[in-house]
Structure formats: structure tokens, C-alpha cells
Enzyme design. Sequence first.
Site, PDB file in Angstrom:
ATOM      1  N   LEU A  92       0.864  -1.178   0.000  1.00 37.71           N
ATOM      2  CA  LEU A  92       0.000   0.000   0.000  1.00 37.71           C
ATOM      3  C   LEU A  92       0.902   1.230   0.000  1.00 37.71           C
ATOM      4  O   LEU A  92       2.003   1.190   0.556  1.00 37.71           O
ATOM      5  CB  LEU A  92      -0.898   0.029   1.249  1.00 37.71           C
ATOM      6  CG  LEU A  92      -1.930  -1.090   1.409  1.00 37.71           C
ATOM      7  CD1 LEU A  92      -2.638  -0.957   2.757  1.00 37.71           C
ATOM      8  CD2 LEU A  92      -2.944  -1.077   0.271  1.00 37.71           C
ATOM      9  N   ASP A  93       0.431   2.322  -0.603  1.00 36.15           N
ATOM     10  CA  ASP A  93       1.206   3.561  -0.574  1.00 36.15           C
ATOM     11  C   ASP A  93       1.418   4.003   0.871  1.00 36.15           C
ATOM     12  O   ASP A  93       0.630   3.683   1.762  1.00 36.15           O
ATOM     13  CB  ASP A  93       0.474   4.666  -1.339  1.00 36.15           C
ATOM     14  CG  ASP A  93       0.437   4.406  -2.837  1.00 36.15           C
ATOM     15  OD1 ASP A  93       1.199   3.549  -3.303  1.00 36.15           O
ATOM     16  OD2 ASP A  93      -0.370   5.057  -3.523  1.00 36.15           O
ATOM     17  N   LYS A  94       2.462   4.781   1.091  1.00 38.14           N
ATOM     18  CA  LYS A  94       2.843   5.201   2.443  1.00 38.14           C
ATOM     19  C   LYS A  94       1.684   5.830   3.215  1.00 38.14           C
ATOM     20  O   LYS A  94       1.467   5.518   4.386  1.00 38.14           O
ATOM     21  CB  LYS A  94       4.008   6.185   2.359  1.00 38.14           C
ATOM     22  CG  LYS A  94       4.513   6.668   3.715  1.00 38.14           C
ATOM     23  CD  LYS A  94       5.686   7.615   3.558  1.00 38.14           C
ATOM     24  CE  LYS A  94       6.181   8.109   4.907  1.00 38.14           C
ATOM     25  NZ  LYS A  94       7.340   9.021   4.781  1.00 38.14           N
ATOM     26  N   THR A  96      -1.525   5.579   2.538  1.00 36.65           N
ATOM     27  CA  THR A  96      -2.759   4.788   2.506  1.00 36.65           C
ATOM     28  C   THR A  96      -2.834   3.922   3.754  1.00 36.65           C
ATOM     29  O   THR A  96      -1.863   3.263   4.128  1.00 36.65           O
ATOM     30  CB  THR A  96      -2.796   3.889   1.252  1.00 36.65           C
ATOM     31  OG1 THR A  96      -2.709   4.713   0.091  1.00 36.65           O
ATOM     32  CG2 THR A  96      -4.081   3.083   1.198  1.00 36.65           C
ATOM     33  N   ARG A 192      -5.289   6.298  -7.697  1.00 38.71           N
ATOM     34  CA  ARG A 192      -4.982   7.733  -7.719  1.00 38.71           C
ATOM     35  C   ARG A 192      -4.945   8.275  -9.154  1.00 38.71           C
ATOM     36  O   ARG A 192      -5.477   9.353  -9.446  1.00 38.71           O
ATOM     37  CB  ARG A 192      -3.663   7.985  -7.001  1.00 38.71           C
ATOM     38  CG  ARG A 192      -3.703   7.572  -5.532  1.00 38.71           C
ATOM     39  CD  ARG A 192      -2.327   7.446  -4.905  1.00 38.71           C
ATOM     40  NE  ARG A 192      -1.664   8.738  -4.802  1.00 38.71           N
ATOM     41  CZ  ARG A 192      -0.446   8.896  -4.284  1.00 38.71           C
ATOM     42  NH1 ARG A 192       0.234   7.831  -3.835  1.00 38.71           N
ATOM     43  NH2 ARG A 192       0.097  10.092  -4.204  1.00 38.71           N
TER      44      ARG A 192
END
Length: 241
Positions: A92-94, A96, A192
Site C-alpha cells: 500500500l502507498d505510504k 494509505t 490515484r
Amino acid sequence: MEKAYKLLSIQEKISNKKAKSLIDEGLITCNGKKITIARSELPDNSVFKITTLEKPKIIFEDQNILAINKPPFIESYQLAGMFKNWTLLHRLDKETSGVILLTKKDTPFYSEAKTAFKEQKVYKEYLAIVEGIISEECEINKPILTIKTTHAKSKISKDGLNAQTYIKPIRLIGKKTLIQIIIKTGRTHQIRVHLKSIQHPIIGDMLYGNSNAKRLMLHAHKISLLGYNFTSEAPNEFHQL
């Protein structure tokens, strides 16, 4: 006017180096907006707020799988270091938050799980708060190309890989919309990029939008694979806008 990191250093009685680090990590806000550039100049009377890092919490654990509720501002790879003998199944993105899965490498289950991701047999549902009003369900089918240098960045391109995103509005929050998102594919920054492509970037997305907020308002809500089903309820900030 003074540089942000110097003002923060004075306010918190910490070193300039520590102040810069906190800003670089995305943990500093001023008047509800995240400070993204340590050397940006701000009024001398600026008051900063430091975001407290939450600890990851275990949702479920057995011999095959470890489901973690990931807080924002923690890199996915850091989780593997926090839970010994476990390895990431996905990322997961930082910024998120939400459910993320780990397993034990070189096991039959690890191989089955990686295959499930590769063959798009994993159910992945997210929640996001986006700019503007989305009034109807829609499907976004636009190929995504990822350029990887020091940081990865993606864009819509005919030369990219197939990417499918389904969105459904849940409720309006002023001129923003809380939406449910289901993705079949898992391209880098897929949600995104797709939301930006329909002019509804996620609140707090400074890479693909211009909305400055305390954090990226994207949450991994549910994931299911190989008979396992996990849910992470939306954090408080999703109810406070």
C-alpha cells in the site's frame, strides 16, 4: 518570515535535522495543511501540529497469513521488519491506511497467494474521499504506464498495462464525495491515477492532484483471497470532514 523547519525546531525544541525529517516524512501540518517543503517560508507566528504515528494492529493471524491494519505514514516494507518471519504479499502507498497481508515465504500458501494476485483472483475494496461530486457509479478502463526512477510515478498511456477500477458514490461531504472503489488489477498508484483522469483526485494527493490535507484520504477497506476475508474499518478522519 522564516523557513518552516527552523520555526518547527524552535516550537518543538528539537534540532533542525529532526525538524526537517518530520516535514519530509509528511508528519507536520499548519492550519490543517501538510507542510511538504522544509525550506518553505512561513510567518514567524505559525503553529505546527505533529501527526502521531499509530502502531500497526493485527487483524488476524494463523500459520498461513497475517492481516495487519496499516496506519498512514508507514511504508509497507517497514511492516515486514516489524513482524519477524513474515513477508509482504502486496503493498500500500505510504499514506494509505487499511488492511495489508503478509505471509511466510517459500511455503505452498505463499505460492498460491502470489498466483491469486497475478491471476486477479483477489477482491480488493477501498474507500476514498475525492474532490468534486460523483453522483453515479462508473467503471474506469484506462491503461497505466509506470515510470520508475528514484520514485515511481504513473500516467494514463496507450503503452501502459490494462487497469480496471470500479467506483460507487457513498455520500456527499460538501463539495467532496466519499466513494467505494473496487479494483481488479493492481497497477502502481492505479486508484490515484484513474481518479485524477476523471477530474476527481483524492483529497490529500499532492502527487496527482493539488489538494493539500493532513493525509491521503485513501483506505484499504476489504480484501479477500483463498477463502480468507478481512476488513479494516475507515479511520476517524474519514468521518470528520
